[in-house]
Scaffold this motif. Sequence first.
Motif, short mmCIF file in Angstrom:
data_model
loop_
_atom_site.label_atom_id
_atom_site.label_comp_id
_atom_site.label_asym_id
_atom_site.label_seq_id
_atom_site.Cartn_x
_atom_site.Cartn_y
_atom_site.Cartn_z
N LEU A 77 -101.85 -73.92 76.33
CA LEU A 77 -100.69 -74.74 76.03
C LEU A 77 -99.50 -74.09 76.75
CD1 LEU A 77 -101.07 -75.16 72.14
CD2 LEU A 77 -102.05 -76.58 73.95
N ILE A 78 -98.55 -74.90 77.13
CA ILE A 78 -97.33 -74.35 77.71
C ILE A 78 -96.33 -74.15 76.57
CG2 ILE A 78 -95.43 -74.75 79.31
CD1 ILE A 78 -97.36 -76.58 80.88
N GLN A 79 -95.82 -72.93 76.46
CA GLN A 79 -94.81 -72.67 75.43
C GLN A 79 -93.44 -73.05 75.97
OE1 GLN A 79 -94.79 -68.74 73.70
NE2 GLN A 79 -92.91 -69.15 72.54
N ILE A 80 -92.74 -73.87 75.22
CA ILE A 80 -91.42 -74.32 75.65
C ILE A 80 -90.38 -73.82 74.66
CG2 ILE A 80 -89.98 -76.34 76.16
CD1 ILE A 80 -92.30 -77.60 77.47
N ASN A 81 -89.34 -73.22 75.21
CA ASN A 81 -88.25 -72.69 74.39
C ASN A 81 -87.20 -73.79 74.21
OD1 ASN A 81 -86.34 -71.17 73.10
ND2 ASN A 81 -86.02 -69.72 74.79
N VAL A 82 -87.49 -74.70 73.29
CA VAL A 82 -86.62 -75.87 73.12
C VAL A 82 -85.23 -75.43 72.64
CG1 VAL A 82 -86.34 -78.12 72.00
CG2 VAL A 82 -88.63 -77.27 72.51
N SER A 83 -85.20 -74.45 71.75
CA SER A 83 -83.92 -74.04 71.14
C SER A 83 -83.08 -73.21 72.10
CB SER A 83 -84.19 -73.23 69.88
OG SER A 83 -84.82 -72.00 70.23
N LYS A 84 -83.71 -72.71 73.17
CA LYS A 84 -83.04 -71.84 74.16
C LYS A 84 -82.51 -70.54 73.56
CE LYS A 84 -81.83 -74.98 77.89
NZ LYS A 84 -82.08 -76.37 77.49
N GLU A 85 -83.06 -70.13 72.43
CA GLU A 85 -82.70 -68.82 71.88
C GLU A 85 -83.14 -67.74 72.86
OE1 GLU A 85 -83.25 -68.16 67.27
OE2 GLU A 85 -84.86 -69.37 68.08
N LYS A 86 -82.26 -66.78 73.09
CA LYS A 86 -82.56 -65.71 74.06
C LYS A 86 -83.74 -64.86 73.61
CE LYS A 86 -78.89 -65.54 77.15
NZ LYS A 86 -77.87 -66.42 76.53
N SER A 87 -83.91 -64.76 72.29
CA SER A 87 -84.97 -63.90 71.77
C SER A 87 -86.35 -64.54 71.87
CB SER A 87 -84.68 -63.60 70.30
OG SER A 87 -84.66 -64.81 69.57
N TYR A 121 -89.58 -66.52 73.80
CA TYR A 121 -90.24 -66.75 75.07
C TYR A 121 -90.43 -68.25 75.28
CZ TYR A 121 -91.24 -61.78 75.32
OH TYR A 121 -91.13 -60.42 75.39
N GLY A 122 -90.87 -68.60 76.47
CA GLY A 122 -91.13 -70.00 76.75
C GLY A 122 -90.30 -70.49 77.92
N ILE A 123 -90.80 -71.49 78.59
CA ILE A 123 -90.04 -72.03 79.72
C ILE A 123 -88.99 -73.00 79.17
CG2 ILE A 123 -92.02 -71.78 81.28
CD1 ILE A 123 -92.11 -74.90 81.27
N ASN A 124 -87.95 -73.19 79.93
CA ASN A 124 -86.93 -74.14 79.51
C ASN A 124 -87.45 -75.56 79.64
OD1 ASN A 124 -84.91 -72.32 78.81
ND2 ASN A 124 -84.28 -72.12 80.96
N ILE A 125 -86.91 -76.41 78.82
CA ILE A 125 -87.38 -77.79 78.78
C ILE A 125 -87.18 -78.49 80.13
CG2 ILE A 125 -85.42 -79.21 78.00
CD1 ILE A 125 -87.26 -79.88 75.53
N GLU A 126 -86.13 -78.11 80.84
CA GLU A 126 -85.84 -78.75 82.14
C GLU A 126 -86.87 -78.36 83.20
OE1 GLU A 126 -83.59 -76.75 80.59
OE2 GLU A 126 -82.38 -78.33 79.64
N GLU A 127 -87.62 -77.29 82.94
CA GLU A 127 -88.51 -76.76 83.98
C GLU A 127 -89.93 -77.27 83.90
OE1 GLU A 127 -86.26 -72.40 84.08
OE2 GLU A 127 -88.19 -72.66 83.05
N TYR A 128 -90.20 -78.12 82.91
CA TYR A 128 -91.62 -78.39 82.66
C TYR A 128 -92.32 -79.11 83.81
CZ TYR A 128 -91.11 -83.39 81.52
OH TYR A 128 -90.89 -84.73 81.59
#
Length: 217
Positions: free
Chosen positions: A111-121, A123-130
């Motif tokens: 699965l691709i982990q997405i950092n929807v909340s954009k919390e710095k702490s 992991y995960g790619i940004n939603i714009e990068e998917y």
Amino acid sequence: MKIKTNLESIKKQIPPSVELVVVSKNRTLDEVQEVVDNGITNLGENRVQQLLSKYDNIKGDVNWHFIGHLQTNKVKYIIDKVCLIHSVDSLKLAQEIQRQSVKHDKITDILIQINVSKEKSKYGINIEEYEDFLESLKQMKNINVKGLMTIAPYTEKIEETRYIFSELKEIYDKIKINEIAYFNVEMKTLSMGMTNDYLIAIDEGSNMIRVGRGVFE
Ligand SMILES: *Cc1c(COP(=O)(O)O)cnc(C)c1O
């Protein structure tokens, strides 16, 4: 007895279409064995070392899920032991999973982990990068992208996290509609929701929840 009761009450709350992954991190072998003896087949770990020791010691049919940040140099230890890696968060990690999968002559579900909340702490790619990310995975023939995962911020005001789940569901649906464009994408799993927020996550379309404290405490 507590574990059995907890499992029963969670199962009563979730529809049959939602898969329960019990997060066994930091629990004793006895506790985890009790979970398996109560019919749970999906266990999740976020540390390689803990996964390996439980892998060797828990008796029964278990599908092991890797749910934490995975260092590239440790992929080789778990590649032949896990059914799904929820936490692919960089191209470098995907490349190593590809490389190790070739070595083991297997196709690895991720699965691709997405950092929807954009919390710095987190992991995960940004939603714009998917889209770019999926494009880069295209050439990795031993990787199957089965869906998306996210972790919502921890908060007492759980309603505030609802948008996290609905945004990820939106992206999931967009990719699903277009999955024919990628030979190695087959959207099946939307892994979101933990003890605190799984009911909201399910409400917003989650079909796999990862629950730790709610089972053991
Ligand atoms: C620990 C953990 C969970 C489970 O959290 P609980 O609050 O104990 O249910 C789920 N997902 C990930 C990635 C975790 O690290």
